[in-house]
Enzyme design. Structure first.
Site, PDB file in Angstrom:
ATOM      1  N   HIS A 195      38.229  84.710-101.619  1.00  0.00           N
ATOM      2  CA  HIS A 195      38.599  83.401-101.959  1.00  0.00           C
ATOM      3  C   HIS A 195      39.752  83.198-102.599  1.00  0.00           C
ATOM      4  CE1 HIS A 195      33.731  83.440-101.964  1.00  0.00           C
ATOM      5  NE2 HIS A 195      34.018  82.908-100.100  1.00  0.00           N
ATOM      6  N   GLU A 255      40.722  82.439-106.503  1.00  0.00           N
ATOM      7  CA  GLU A 255      39.928  82.850-107.500  1.00  0.00           C
ATOM      8  C   GLU A 255      40.920  84.310-108.079  1.00  0.00           C
ATOM      9  OE1 GLU A 255      35.210  81.633-105.611  1.00  0.00           O
ATOM     10  OE2 GLU A 255      36.305  83.812-105.571  1.00  0.00           O
ATOM     11  N   GLU A 284      31.340  87.829-110.963  1.00  0.00           N
ATOM     12  CA  GLU A 284      32.359  86.604-110.880  1.00  0.00           C
ATOM     13  C   GLU A 284      32.941  86.459-112.934  1.00  0.00           C
ATOM     14  OE1 GLU A 284      30.768  84.707-107.754  1.00  0.00           O
ATOM     15  OE2 GLU A 284      32.829  84.103-109.505  1.00  0.00           O
ATOM     16  N   HIS A 294      35.231  88.222-108.054  1.00  0.00           N
ATOM     17  CA  HIS A 294      35.493  86.788-108.039  1.00  0.00           C
ATOM     18  C   HIS A 294      35.785  85.829-108.589  1.00  0.00           C
ATOM     19  CE1 HIS A 294      34.210  86.542-103.002  1.00  0.00           C
ATOM     20  NE2 HIS A 294      33.890  87.504-103.872  1.00  0.00           N
TER      21      HIS A 294
HETATM   22  C1  GEM Z   1      29.754  83.574-104.246  1.00  0.00           C
HETATM   23  S1  GEM Z   1      28.264  85.077-104.051  1.00  0.00           S
HETATM   24  C2  GEM Z   1      26.950  83.606-104.330  1.00  0.00           C
HETATM   25  C3  GEM Z   1      26.053  84.541-104.851  1.00  0.00           C
HETATM   26  N1  GEM Z   1      24.669  84.145-104.060  1.00  0.00           N
HETATM   27  C4  GEM Z   1      23.970  84.115-105.413  1.00  0.00           C
HETATM   28  N2  GEM Z   1      22.500  83.382-105.081  1.00  0.00           N
HETATM   29  N3  GEM Z   1      23.782  85.437-104.995  1.00  0.00           N
HETATM   30  C5  GEM Z   1      30.067  82.289-102.709  1.00  0.00           C
HETATM   31  O1  GEM Z   1      30.860  83.626-102.176  1.00  0.00           O
HETATM   32  O2  GEM Z   1      29.133  81.725-102.554  1.00  0.00           O
HETATM   33  C6  GEM Z   1      30.978  84.198-104.700  1.00  0.00           C
HETATM   34  C7  GEM Z   1      32.210  83.344-105.139  1.00  0.00           C
HETATM   35  O3  GEM Z   1      32.258  82.215-104.652  1.00  0.00           O
HETATM   36  O4  GEM Z   1      33.013  83.755-105.864  1.00  0.00           O
HETATM   37 ZN    ZN Z   2      34.557  83.696-104.656  1.00  0.00          ZN
END
Ligand code: GEM
Ligand code: ZN
Length: 382
Positions: free
Chosen positions: A174, A177, A342, A266
């Site tokens: 993304h 980020e 994250e 991310h």
């Molecule tokens: C997220 S990862 C989402 C993971 N969700 C769960 N419940 N495991 C995405 O791609 O939406 C990563 C991000 O955007 O930073």
């Molecule tokens: Zn992301």
């Protein structure tokens, strides 16, 4: 007599730039809007330069469409990143009224940059690639191409000898980020420092590194998608050379080399904490993988106050994971420990640093701490 202040010049015509000037006639109320990704409605990332400020005068900026951004609730508790020199970044108090985002600065210089997060600029990205290329023991084993033809080098620390565990770290699927490539800079720094713990890690494992999965999106100031408007972190079951070549390239090389541990770096807009998401919802999830995830998280909590396990995404119900995500697809395909890391656009409230909040430097420092944890975990990966 009211003397008109000189007009402030607003620009975003540079790599990672994103803003539209709506009305700059009043320096105390400069009205702006964030532009969407090129082929997608997603927007939240912004980065622009204001020149011609009057030193000592208060200047006000308003992002008028914040309420329509991809994650509007994320603006609650958010403070805008700012920098006079593009190197030292700090946060400025920011207000959100449910529609507009407002921040003011009493100018200390005639020019200032504002961004959603400390940007990882293209020049620094190219310099990081050169640093990796010049690292002893690190090879560029392949180079993919983004949709618009930008290089996506795949680096390997290690000679590709049999018997070593394969640890993959990728970043910035993304593109907005930016903390993710700051994190990868910390990985390269760790390799440059030849610390004993890194030497021990490289005795038993090889690192496969992609510094930025989405150079097109980063260049264009996107939040979430590549040049075709695709979310790369939803392309891990059906990537194509035509629409998502960035993922297709990495998947091909994972199949070639194998994966024993996968980290996908991310940033998260809403949650003011560092956390991980993993594979509990995968059909192939096992007690072995659950134990590895727990060991990883417990060890990282011990290693640094810049990680925690209380806050994060809701756990997936058994068998209910979205297998289009990198973490889940790779974890399932290779039956390995796989996690999404994250980092916050706000601060990590377990160890707040009010001046800059979460930053590039903290992202890089987290990488060193994470690799120390990986070094201790390698013997257990299989
Ligand atoms: C997220 S990862 C989402 C993971 N969700 C769960 N419940 N495991 C995405 O791609 O939406 C990563 C991000 O955007 O930073
Ligand atoms: Zn992301």
């Amino acid at each position: 007599m009211h003397v008109n202040a000189p007009l402030v010049d607003i620009s975003a015509d540079f790599d990672t730039g994103n803003i539209q000037l709506l009305d700059g006639s009043d320096p105390s109320n400069i009205r702006l809007a964030i532009l969407p990704d090129s082929c997608s409605a997603h927007f939240q990332w912004f980065h622009f330069r204001a020149e011609g400020l009057e030193v000592g005068r208060r200047h006000g900026f308003v992002i008028t469409n914040a309420g329509q951004s991809s994650y509007p609730s994320a603006w609650q508790g958010y403070n805008t990143a700012a920098s006079y020199d593009g190197v030292q970044w700090f946060r400025v108090p920011t207000e959100y009224d449910g529609q507009a985002l407002r921040f003011n600065v009493t100018a200390e210089a005639s020019g200032i940059s504002f961004a959603y997060f400390e940007p990882y600029r293209e020049a620094r990205h190219f310099a990081l690639i050169e640093r990796a290329r010049n690292l002893p023991g690190v090879q560029e084993i392949a180079c993919g191409k983004s949709l618009q033809g930008r290089d996506i080098p795949l680096f390997r620390a290690g000679e590709g000898t049999a018997g070593k565990r394969k640890v993959w770290l990728i970043a910035q699927q993304h593109p907005g980020e930016h903390m993710a490539e700051w994190f990868m800079e910390g990985v390269i720094e760790a390799l440059e420092q030849h610390q004993p713990w890194m030497e021990a890690l490289l005795q038993q494992a090889e690192l496969y590194l992609v510094l930025n999965m989405n150079p097109d999106g980063a260049f264009h100031g996107h939040l979430r998608t590549n040049a075709a408007g695709k979310d790369l972190n939803r392309a891990w079951q059906d990537s194509t050379p035509a629409q998502t070549p960035e993922v297709h390239f990495v998947r091909d090389h994972m199949a070639l080399h194998g994966v024993d541990l996968f980290i996908d770096a991310h940033g998260d807009e809403e949650i003011p904490h560092v956390f991980t998401a993993a594979c509990e919802g995968n059909p192939g999830y096992t007690p072995r993988l659950a134990a590895l995830e727990t060991a990883f998280r417990d060890a990282l909590c011990q290693q640094t106050p810049d990680f925690q396990q209380v806050h994060g995404y809701t756990r997936d119900a058994p068998g209910q994971a979205n297998m289009r995500l990198a973490c889940n697809a790779v974890g399932q395909r290779f039956d390995c420990l796989a996690m999404t890391l994250e980092m916050p656009f706000k601060d990590h409230l377990d160890a707040p640093e009010p001046r800059a909040e979460w930053s590039g430097a903290r992202s890089a420092r987290l990488a060193q701490d994470l690799l120390k944890v990986v070094a201790g975990l390698v013997p257990r990966l299989r």
